[in-house]
Design an enzyme around this catalytic site. Sequence first.
Site, PDB file in Angstrom:
ATOM      1  N   LYS A  43     -30.978  29.064  22.668  1.00  0.00           N
ATOM      2  CA  LYS A  43     -29.996  30.141  22.713  1.00  0.00           C
ATOM      3  C   LYS A  43     -29.737  30.619  24.142  1.00  0.00           C
ATOM      4  O   LYS A  43     -28.605  30.987  24.497  1.00  0.00           O
ATOM      5  CB  LYS A  43     -30.458  31.305  21.837  1.00  0.00           C
ATOM      6  CG  LYS A  43     -30.491  30.995  20.341  1.00  0.00           C
ATOM      7  CD  LYS A  43     -29.111  30.671  19.804  1.00  0.00           C
ATOM      8  CE  LYS A  43     -29.112  30.574  18.276  1.00  0.00           C
ATOM      9  NZ  LYS A  43     -27.764  30.310  17.721  1.00  0.00           N
ATOM     10  N   TYR A  83     -36.289  27.766  19.805  1.00  0.00           N
ATOM     11  CA  TYR A  83     -35.197  28.655  19.400  1.00  0.00           C
ATOM     12  C   TYR A  83     -34.681  29.469  20.584  1.00  0.00           C
ATOM     13  O   TYR A  83     -33.479  29.480  20.881  1.00  0.00           O
ATOM     14  CB  TYR A  83     -35.662  29.596  18.285  1.00  0.00           C
ATOM     15  CG  TYR A  83     -34.584  30.560  17.832  1.00  0.00           C
ATOM     16  CD1 TYR A  83     -33.538  30.122  17.033  1.00  0.00           C
ATOM     17  CD2 TYR A  83     -34.608  31.888  18.235  1.00  0.00           C
ATOM     18  CE1 TYR A  83     -32.534  30.995  16.633  1.00  0.00           C
ATOM     19  CE2 TYR A  83     -33.612  32.768  17.842  1.00  0.00           C
ATOM     20  CZ  TYR A  83     -32.576  32.313  17.040  1.00  0.00           C
ATOM     21  OH  TYR A  83     -31.572  33.174  16.656  1.00  0.00           O
TER      22      TYR A  83
END
Length: 256
Positions: free
Chosen positions: A158, A154
Amino acid sequence: MSRKIVITGAGSGMGAAIAQMLKANGDQVFGIDLKNSDFSADLSTPEGRQKGVDASIAWANGQLDGLVLCAGLGSSVNPPSLIAKVNYFGATAFIDGLFDVLSKTKNSSAVVISSVAAAQPDMINLPILEEYAKHDEAKVCQLLDAQNIGHLAYASSKNALTRYVRSKSIPWGRAGVRINAVAPGAIQTPLLQAGMDDPKYGEAIRKFVPPLGRVGEVDEVAKLVKFLLSSDAGYISGTMLFIDGGMDAMIRPNSF
């Protein structure tokens, strides 16, 4: 004349709130998601991404004023490679695929939903970011599944996405198109709830309370996105704006 704006991840959470707010503003919105939206596309696959890009171009019919990329998966998703496929490769496909139609419209703008996790100190020299930069999807997915750490997938996806946004702000700016990232902290969405309910990451997420002492609301993010799409933000491009209740300042007080 109302603006035409494409939103990925428009079926729920922040994407749905943004779509609703922009429609109330008089904008025309084309929402893309797996379900509960105007067009169904699976952004974890090259075929699904191209399908979504093609549908967006056809809907725009030569005029696309805005692009909002909200589609994303959280750290509790398995396998971890799926997170990178949607969060990074799905988003960059739309950034690349819709640039031409955005550049044909005056004062057009894109807003990409990143995360406060993108700015974590241990993200700076992470080796996997080199593979993201090469756009090597197979290698990124192989490395993430081998380590099997959802939060790494994750946060790295990002971080890589934010770097991509900043790199694109140079050629986009020369073409008269703005592009920015928004970095939410804990926002009350189905994605956050899934993380809080996760047996592996839930406790850490619940204990990670920002200085303002509460999670954010989707409408608060929607208002920021609406501003960035507007002419009021006409000189803002290539940046990442935090909307996190002070979380990044708490983690990195000396970095800005």
